[in-house]
Design an enzyme around this catalytic site. Structure first.
Site, PDB file in Angstrom:
ATOM      1  N   GLY A  33       0.743  -1.124  -0.038  1.00 48.56           N
ATOM      2  CA  GLY A  33      -0.039  -0.031   0.028  1.00 48.56           C
ATOM      3  C   GLY A  33       0.934   1.160  -0.037  1.00 48.56           C
ATOM      4  O   GLY A  33       2.122   1.238   0.084  1.00 48.56           O
ATOM      5  N   ASP A  34       0.390   2.307  -0.076  1.00 52.90           N
ATOM      6  CA  ASP A  34       0.599   3.695  -0.097  1.00 52.90           C
ATOM      7  C   ASP A  34       1.984   3.882  -1.279  1.00 52.90           C
ATOM      8  O   ASP A  34       2.685   4.604  -1.190  1.00 52.90           O
ATOM      9  CB  ASP A  34       1.757   3.930   1.149  1.00 52.90           C
ATOM     10  CG  ASP A  34       0.831   3.933   2.586  1.00 52.90           C
ATOM     11  OD1 ASP A  34      -0.303   4.374   2.502  1.00 52.90           O
ATOM     12  OD2 ASP A  34       1.130   3.071   3.202  1.00 52.90           O
ATOM     13  N   HIS A  36      -5.784   8.129   0.070  1.00 57.19           N
ATOM     14  CA  HIS A  36      -5.067   8.293  -1.291  1.00 57.19           C
ATOM     15  C   HIS A  36      -4.741  10.174  -1.426  1.00 57.19           C
ATOM     16  O   HIS A  36      -5.978  10.694  -1.053  1.00 57.19           O
ATOM     17  CB  HIS A  36      -5.394   7.741  -2.214  1.00 57.19           C
ATOM     18  CG  HIS A  36      -7.042   7.837  -2.726  1.00 57.19           C
ATOM     19  ND1 HIS A  36      -7.794   7.207  -2.149  1.00 57.19           N
ATOM     20  CD2 HIS A  36      -7.970   8.833  -3.202  1.00 57.19           C
ATOM     21  CE1 HIS A  36      -9.217   7.332  -2.659  1.00 57.19           C
ATOM     22  NE2 HIS A  36      -9.100   8.608  -3.243  1.00 57.19           N
ATOM     23  N   THR A  37      -3.795  10.516  -1.842  1.00 51.80           N
ATOM     24  CA  THR A  37      -3.339  11.996  -2.066  1.00 51.80           C
ATOM     25  C   THR A  37      -3.325  12.262  -3.534  1.00 51.80           C
ATOM     26  O   THR A  37      -2.807  11.586  -3.982  1.00 51.80           O
ATOM     27  CB  THR A  37      -2.011  12.230  -1.140  1.00 51.80           C
ATOM     28  OG1 THR A  37      -2.231  11.890   0.110  1.00 51.80           O
ATOM     29  CG2 THR A  37      -1.850  13.680  -1.303  1.00 51.80           C
ATOM     30  N   GLN A  65      -5.332   0.104  -0.621  1.00 53.88           N
ATOM     31  CA  GLN A  65      -3.927  -0.700   0.007  1.00 53.88           C
ATOM     32  C   GLN A  65      -3.046  -1.565  -1.208  1.00 53.88           C
ATOM     33  O   GLN A  65      -2.971  -0.856  -2.087  1.00 53.88           O
ATOM     34  CB  GLN A  65      -4.636  -1.739   0.995  1.00 53.88           C
ATOM     35  CG  GLN A  65      -5.171  -1.402   2.374  1.00 53.88           C
ATOM     36  CD  GLN A  65      -6.630  -1.300   2.279  1.00 53.88           C
ATOM     37  OE1 GLN A  65      -7.396  -1.883   1.596  1.00 53.88           O
ATOM     38  NE2 GLN A  65      -7.212  -0.722   3.126  1.00 53.88           N
ATOM     39  N   THR A 122      -1.496   8.844   5.334  1.00 54.11           N
ATOM     40  CA  THR A 122      -2.659   9.635   4.970  1.00 54.11           C
ATOM     41  C   THR A 122      -3.829   9.559   5.834  1.00 54.11           C
ATOM     42  O   THR A 122      -4.466  10.468   6.430  1.00 54.11           O
ATOM     43  CB  THR A 122      -3.321   9.520   3.566  1.00 54.11           C
ATOM     44  OG1 THR A 122      -2.150   9.520   2.595  1.00 54.11           O
ATOM     45  CG2 THR A 122      -4.308  10.506   3.338  1.00 54.11           C
ATOM     46  N   GLY A 151      -1.473   9.228  10.077  1.00 55.65           N
ATOM     47  CA  GLY A 151      -0.320   9.944  10.242  1.00 55.65           C
ATOM     48  C   GLY A 151       0.888   9.298  10.810  1.00 55.65           C
ATOM     49  O   GLY A 151       1.953   9.832  11.003  1.00 55.65           O
ATOM     50  N   LYS A 160       7.762   7.871  -7.168  1.00 53.61           N
ATOM     51  CA  LYS A 160       8.568   8.476  -6.326  1.00 53.61           C
ATOM     52  C   LYS A 160      10.289   7.989  -6.491  1.00 53.61           C
ATOM     53  O   LYS A 160      11.143   8.024  -5.824  1.00 53.61           O
ATOM     54  CB  LYS A 160       8.732   8.050  -4.752  1.00 53.61           C
ATOM     55  CG  LYS A 160       7.349   8.564  -4.096  1.00 53.61           C
ATOM     56  CD  LYS A 160       7.060   8.342  -2.621  1.00 53.61           C
ATOM     57  CE  LYS A 160       5.858   9.118  -2.143  1.00 53.61           C
ATOM     58  NZ  LYS A 160       5.958   9.291  -0.813  1.00 53.61           N
ATOM     59  N   GLY A 213       7.332  13.022  -8.730  1.00 49.60           N
ATOM     60  CA  GLY A 213       6.940  13.983  -7.555  1.00 49.60           C
ATOM     61  C   GLY A 213       5.412  13.830  -7.273  1.00 49.60           C
ATOM     62  O   GLY A 213       4.784  13.132  -8.122  1.00 49.60           O
TER      63      GLY A 213
END
Length: 444
Positions: free
Chosen positions: A12-13, A41-42, A223, A298, A301, A330, A414
């Protein structure tokens, strides 16, 4: 037309939110098919950073229908909070639809989740405490509340009066917690029902109608593969199926309509919560990855654990999901490193192992076998084409593609939408992208 599943190829992430947001431009329908508010999700749009937990990333495109599928579990308070947040930003949610058969997370689910985790002591599994596991448990036990139940006031009262009486016994006798007031819960959730009602549909029928009209459908998982209930690092997993196969069950579609599976993976590896993590780094490099990658959850924290890229779990994710191509995210986080290590296999009690072990105990004993490659020591965040990348960065991507034995279609450098290299359009392009086979490092 192409119907595509986007899944996480790690724990995940991985950056699925950004990738789904990018692909949503070409999608007519985006379906979230599992999970709940335990996943976040961001999406970064200009100067705005949007953090969502339930609403699909495609909500930013007004012509894209967004569906929260039947395989999800919905916390109405959180969902309505996201709706309000978006509307305050001038983003319409009129195109948001909610499956009538999705299950609802209730207050007793959260209380039981948190109390159960606390009781585990040193054996905790790292739950977010948002009630996800208990909601799915009630679903399996056939005692859950569904969205359509919220829409039936008399039926809801009858169901909740009985259920809360049962849950209060558990809260008192097992956890020593005060009882819930059934009337207050019924009143609260009846209010949610009226606000959700305009969005509630038979989602399987809606998706089928879109498919028959040859619309592009994007299925969004939460996830990652290694958190899958059946195929992950059990018991340190979630309570649903994030893998590609889960899209069919959680959205209510047949497997024959899926055209492509995109796996999203970071250029390194992270994990949040408990459980084995063979490539985890505890020193300065781990701290660098955490800070440069902003590796904080997210949803909770919590600080994410960071480590080198693990090609063993990557190949496992490719196999379990039938991944056609990868989105590597990333890459820019690695810009300052002199050299980079990649786990190519494990050592278990002196024996080389090239495959992911199903036993958590065996996995905990795995020692990574690394191959070291040179870093590139320059910024990649400005790169928009493969030709712009430093040679060592391109070689690194080639190496990952060789190890995973699938092409790379997208490279993210990014958080912003424009910090992306689209090697091949995963929805409209042919299945080729960056493909390296049999040691051949030439692009096909």
């Amino acid at each position: 037309m192409a119907n595509v599943v986007v899944i996480g190829a790690q724990w995940g992430d991985e950056g699925k939110g950004k990738i789904t947001d990018l692909l949503s431009r070409s999608a007519d329908v985006v379906v979230r098919y599992q999970g709940g508010v335990n996943a976040g999700h961001t999406v970064v749009v200009g100067e705005q950073t949007l953090k969502l937990h339930l609403i699909p990333s495609g909500i930013l495109y007004p012509d894209t229908q967004c569906i929260i599928g039947s395989g999800t579990v919905i916390d109405p308070k959180v969902l309505l909070g996201e709706v309000e947040m978006l509307e305050q930003l001038g983003i319409s949610t009129d195109h948001l639809l909610i499956s009538q058969t999705a299950h609802v997370t209730m207050p007793y689910h959260r209380l039981i989740d948190q109390a159960s985790e606390q009781q585990r002591g040193s054996h905790k599994i790292g739950t977010t405490g948002r009630g996800i596991g208990p909601t799915y448990a009630d679903k399996s036990e056939r005692t859950g509340i569904r969205i359509l139940d919220l829409m039936d006031p008399e039926g809801l009262r009858e169901q909740l009066t009985w259920t809360i009486a049962q849950k209060n016994v558990i809260l008192d006798k097992l956890y020593g917690l005060p009882p819930l007031d059934a009337e207050s819960v019924i009143e609260e959730y009846s209010g949610y029902a009226e606000r959700l009602r305009p969005h509630v549909v038979d989602s399987s029928l809606t998706i089928d109608e879109a498919w028959r009209k040859r619309k592009n459908i994007l299925f969004e998982g939460a996830q990652g593969t290694l958190l899958d209930l059946d195929h992950g690092t059990y018991p340190y997993v979630t309570s649903s199926n994030p893998v590609a196969g889960g899209a069919c069950i959680g959205a209510g579609v047949g497997p024959t309509i899926i055209d492509r599976v995109i796996g999203v993976a970071k250029a390194y590896t992270t994990r949040v919560g408990e459980g084995p993590f063979p490539t985890e780094l505890h020193g300065d490099i781990g701290e660098l990855l955490c800070q440069r990658g902003a590796e904080f959850g997210t949803t909770t924290g919590r600080r994410r654990r960071c480590g080198w890229f693990d090609a063993v779990i990557g190949r496992y994710a490719v196999r379990i999901n039938g991944i056609d191509c990868l989105a590597i995210t990333k890459l820019d986080v690695l810009d300052d490193l002199d050299e980079i290590q990649v786990c190519v296999a494990y050592d278990i009690d002196g024996e080389r192992c090239d495959h992911f072990p199903s036993s958590a105990r065996s996995f905990a004993n795995c020692q990574p076998i690394y191959k070291t490659v040179p870093g590139w020591k320059q910024s990649t965040s400005h790169c928009r084409n493969l030709e712009d990348l430093p040679k060592a960065a391109l070689d690194y991507l080639k190496f990952l593609a060789e190890l995973m034995e699938v092409p790379i279609a997208i490279v993210s450098l990014g958080a912003s939408r424009d910090q992306t290299i689209i090697v091949e359009d995963p929805i409209h392009g042919p299945k080729r992208a960056l493909l390296y086979t049999n040691g051949d490092s030439s692009a096909s």
